[in-house]
Scaffold this motif. Structure first.
Motif, PDB file in Angstrom:
ATOM      1  N   HIS A 106       0.846  -1.185   0.000  1.00 30.20           N
ATOM      2  CA  HIS A 106       0.000   0.000   0.000  1.00 30.20           C
ATOM      3  C   HIS A 106       0.886   1.240   0.000  1.00 30.20           C
ATOM      4  CE1 HIS A 106      -3.349   2.642   0.614  1.00 30.20           C
ATOM      5  NE2 HIS A 106      -2.780   3.141   1.692  1.00 30.20           N
ATOM      6  N   VAL A 107       0.729   2.038  -1.033  1.00 30.02           N
ATOM      7  CA  VAL A 107       1.472   3.284  -1.135  1.00 30.02           C
ATOM      8  C   VAL A 107       0.536   4.405  -0.720  1.00 30.02           C
ATOM      9  CG1 VAL A 107       2.719   4.833  -2.691  1.00 30.02           C
ATOM     10  CG2 VAL A 107       2.850   2.367  -3.028  1.00 30.02           C
ATOM     11  N   PRO A 108       0.923   5.159   0.293  1.00 32.73           N
ATOM     12  CA  PRO A 108       0.041   6.250   0.721  1.00 32.73           C
ATOM     13  C   PRO A 108      -0.161   7.259  -0.403  1.00 32.73           C
ATOM     14  CG  PRO A 108       2.172   6.385   1.839  1.00 32.73           C
ATOM     15  CD  PRO A 108       2.172   5.114   1.024  1.00 32.73           C
ATOM     16  N   SER A 109      -1.364   7.781  -0.480  1.00 33.89           N
ATOM     17  CA  SER A 109      -1.690   8.755  -1.515  1.00 33.89           C
ATOM     18  C   SER A 109      -1.346  10.152  -1.000  1.00 33.89           C
ATOM     19  CB  SER A 109      -3.169   8.654  -1.873  1.00 33.89           C
ATOM     20  OG  SER A 109      -3.480   9.642  -2.826  1.00 33.89           O
ATOM     21  N   ILE A 139       7.548  -0.764 -26.592  1.00 32.29           N
ATOM     22  CA  ILE A 139       7.566   0.670 -26.256  1.00 32.29           C
ATOM     23  C   ILE A 139       6.169   1.140 -25.868  1.00 32.29           C
ATOM     24  CG2 ILE A 139       7.888   2.989 -27.228  1.00 32.29           C
ATOM     25  CD1 ILE A 139      10.207   1.632 -28.940  1.00 32.29           C
ATOM     26  N   ALA A 140       5.167   0.788 -26.668  1.00 26.98           N
ATOM     27  CA  ALA A 140       3.793   1.203 -26.373  1.00 26.98           C
ATOM     28  C   ALA A 140       3.313   0.617 -25.045  1.00 26.98           C
ATOM     29  CB  ALA A 140       2.857   0.782 -27.508  1.00 26.98           C
ATOM     30  N   THR A 141       3.695  -0.613 -24.775  1.00 27.21           N
ATOM     31  CA  THR A 141       3.279  -1.259 -23.530  1.00 27.21           C
ATOM     32  C   THR A 141       3.925  -0.589 -22.320  1.00 27.21           C
ATOM     33  OG1 THR A 141       2.959  -3.378 -24.651  1.00 27.21           O
ATOM     34  CG2 THR A 141       3.274  -3.443 -22.252  1.00 27.21           C
ATOM     35  N   ILE A 142       5.229  -0.393 -22.386  1.00 28.57           N
ATOM     36  CA  ILE A 142       5.956   0.136 -21.224  1.00 28.57           C
ATOM     37  C   ILE A 142       5.737   1.633 -21.045  1.00 28.57           C
ATOM     38  CG2 ILE A 142       8.267   0.494 -20.256  1.00 28.57           C
ATOM     39  CD1 ILE A 142       8.997  -2.212 -21.681  1.00 28.57           C
ATOM     40  N   TRP A 143       5.668   2.370 -22.151  1.00 26.27           N
ATOM     41  CA  TRP A 143       5.550   3.827 -22.043  1.00 26.27           C
ATOM     42  C   TRP A 143       4.109   4.310 -21.943  1.00 26.27           C
ATOM     43  CZ3 TRP A 143       9.421   6.335 -26.031  1.00 26.27           C
ATOM     44  CH2 TRP A 143      10.730   6.012 -25.656  1.00 26.27           C
ATOM     45  N   MET A 144       3.149   3.518 -22.438  1.00 27.15           N
ATOM     46  CA  MET A 144       1.757   3.986 -22.447  1.00 27.15           C
ATOM     47  C   MET A 144       0.833   3.090 -21.624  1.00 27.15           C
ATOM     48  SD  MET A 144       1.537   6.793 -24.162  1.00 27.15           S
ATOM     49  CE  MET A 144      -0.218   6.870 -24.340  1.00 27.15           C
ATOM     50  N   ALA A 145       0.760   1.807 -21.978  1.00 28.06           N
ATOM     51  CA  ALA A 145      -0.211   0.914 -21.349  1.00 28.06           C
ATOM     52  C   ALA A 145       0.040   0.761 -19.848  1.00 28.06           C
ATOM     53  CB  ALA A 145      -0.199  -0.448 -22.038  1.00 28.06           C
ATOM     54  N   MET A 146       1.285   0.580 -19.450  1.00 28.40           N
ATOM     55  CA  MET A 146       1.574   0.411 -18.025  1.00 28.40           C
ATOM     56  C   MET A 146       1.239   1.660 -17.212  1.00 28.40           C
ATOM     57  SD  MET A 146       4.967  -2.017 -18.200  1.00 28.40           S
ATOM     58  CE  MET A 146       5.254  -2.008 -16.442  1.00 28.40           C
ATOM     59  N   PRO A 147       1.680   2.857 -17.635  1.00 30.76           N
ATOM     60  CA  PRO A 147       1.289   4.046 -16.872  1.00 30.76           C
ATOM     61  C   PRO A 147      -0.217   4.278 -16.849  1.00 30.76           C
ATOM     62  CG  PRO A 147       3.128   4.563 -18.320  1.00 30.76           C
ATOM     63  CD  PRO A 147       2.656   3.186 -18.681  1.00 30.76           C
ATOM     64  N   LEU A 148      -0.896   3.992 -17.962  1.00 32.10           N
ATOM     65  CA  LEU A 148      -2.353   4.156 -17.996  1.00 32.10           C
ATOM     66  C   LEU A 148      -3.038   3.161 -17.056  1.00 32.10           C
ATOM     67  CD1 LEU A 148      -2.959   4.891 -21.778  1.00 32.10           C
ATOM     68  CD2 LEU A 148      -3.177   6.487 -19.854  1.00 32.10           C
ATOM     69  N   ALA A 149      -2.500   1.954 -16.946  1.00 34.49           N
ATOM     70  CA  ALA A 149      -3.051   0.968 -16.017  1.00 34.49           C
ATOM     71  C   ALA A 149      -2.882   1.449 -14.580  1.00 34.49           C
ATOM     72  CB  ALA A 149      -2.370  -0.388 -16.212  1.00 34.49           C
ATOM     73  N   LYS A 185      -5.853   2.886 -11.512  1.00 39.70           N
ATOM     74  CA  LYS A 185      -5.926   2.401 -10.129  1.00 39.70           C
ATOM     75  C   LYS A 185      -5.797   3.521  -9.092  1.00 39.70           C
ATOM     76  CE  LYS A 185      -4.460  -2.230 -11.228  1.00 39.70           C
ATOM     77  NZ  LYS A 185      -3.628  -3.356 -10.899  1.00 39.70           N
ATOM     78  N   LEU A 186      -5.433   4.707  -9.546  1.00 36.97           N
ATOM     79  CA  LEU A 186      -5.313   5.830  -8.620  1.00 36.97           C
ATOM     80  C   LEU A 186      -6.697   6.311  -8.223  1.00 36.97           C
ATOM     81  CD1 LEU A 186      -2.464   7.938 -10.280  1.00 36.97           C
ATOM     82  CD2 LEU A 186      -2.293   6.479  -8.258  1.00 36.97           C
ATOM     83  N   PRO A 187      -6.791   6.891  -7.040  1.00 37.65           N
ATOM     84  CA  PRO A 187      -8.090   7.437  -6.617  1.00 37.65           C
ATOM     85  C   PRO A 187      -8.534   8.533  -7.581  1.00 37.65           C
ATOM     86  CG  PRO A 187      -6.503   7.464  -4.804  1.00 37.65           C
ATOM     87  CD  PRO A 187      -5.758   7.050  -6.033  1.00 37.65           C
TER      88      PRO A 187
END
Length: 165
Positions: free
Chosen positions: A4-7, A146-156, A160-162
């Motif tokens: 758990h990473v505090p927000s 590149i698309a997965t690591i630079w776009m899909a992962m950050p978007l995923a 999940k962020l509040p």
């Protein structure tokens, strides 16, 4: 066990000026990495044409190479442009907010072009070494990575962020 990473959102506790200064500082860090990367890519591409075996590449490889040089040049120009904007607009009222907004757009465009140059360079190298099919597969695999690591992962992660983050 859950990590758990505090927000903690620094933007909630800082003034508009502090936020602007922090964003500019963060952009400068990103620019340093991006500028170095684009310049290294550009240097690599420029040295290829001076290799003795360059004269033996096919028309497709030559066209891909020239497209990569143009794209890398544009990526380098975009990565350095925020410095020019900052220099010209420095000290003018309201300029920093505009520079930060423009830099955000320029960095995004630069990353798209860098991704294209990276995938295209992989395609060119695989094409020269192993042939057309390998070039297409290598370039496509690089583009997907590149698309997965630079776009899909950050978007995923973003999903999940509040809400409101």
């Amino acid at each position: 066990m859950t990590n758990h990473v505090p927000s903690i959102d620094p933007e909630q506790s800082e003034s508009a000026l502090d936020r602007l200064e922090r964003r500019w500082t963060e952009q400068l860090s990103e620019l340093r990495v991006t500028q170095a990367g684009t310049q290294i890519m550009m240097g690599f591409l420029l040295t290829l044409s001076f290799q003795p075996s360059f004269s033996t590449i096919s028309v497709i490889e030559r066209n891909l190479y020239l497209t990569l040089v143009i794209t890398a040049t544009l990526a380098t120009v975009l990565a350095i442009a925020p410095v020019s904007f900052h220099r010209i607009l420095f000290g003018h009222p309201g300029a920093k907010a505009r520079v930060v907004a423009i830099t955000q757009v320029l960095l995004r465009l630069t990353l798209v072009l860098v991704g294209l140059v990276l995938a295209g360079t992989v395609a060119l190298i695989f094409n020269v070494v192993l042939g057309n099919t390998a070039g297409i597969i290598g370039g496509a695999c690089a583009a997907i990575a590149i698309a997965t690591i630079w776009m899909a992962m950050p978007l995923a992660v973003l999903k999940k962020l509040p809400k409101g983050s």
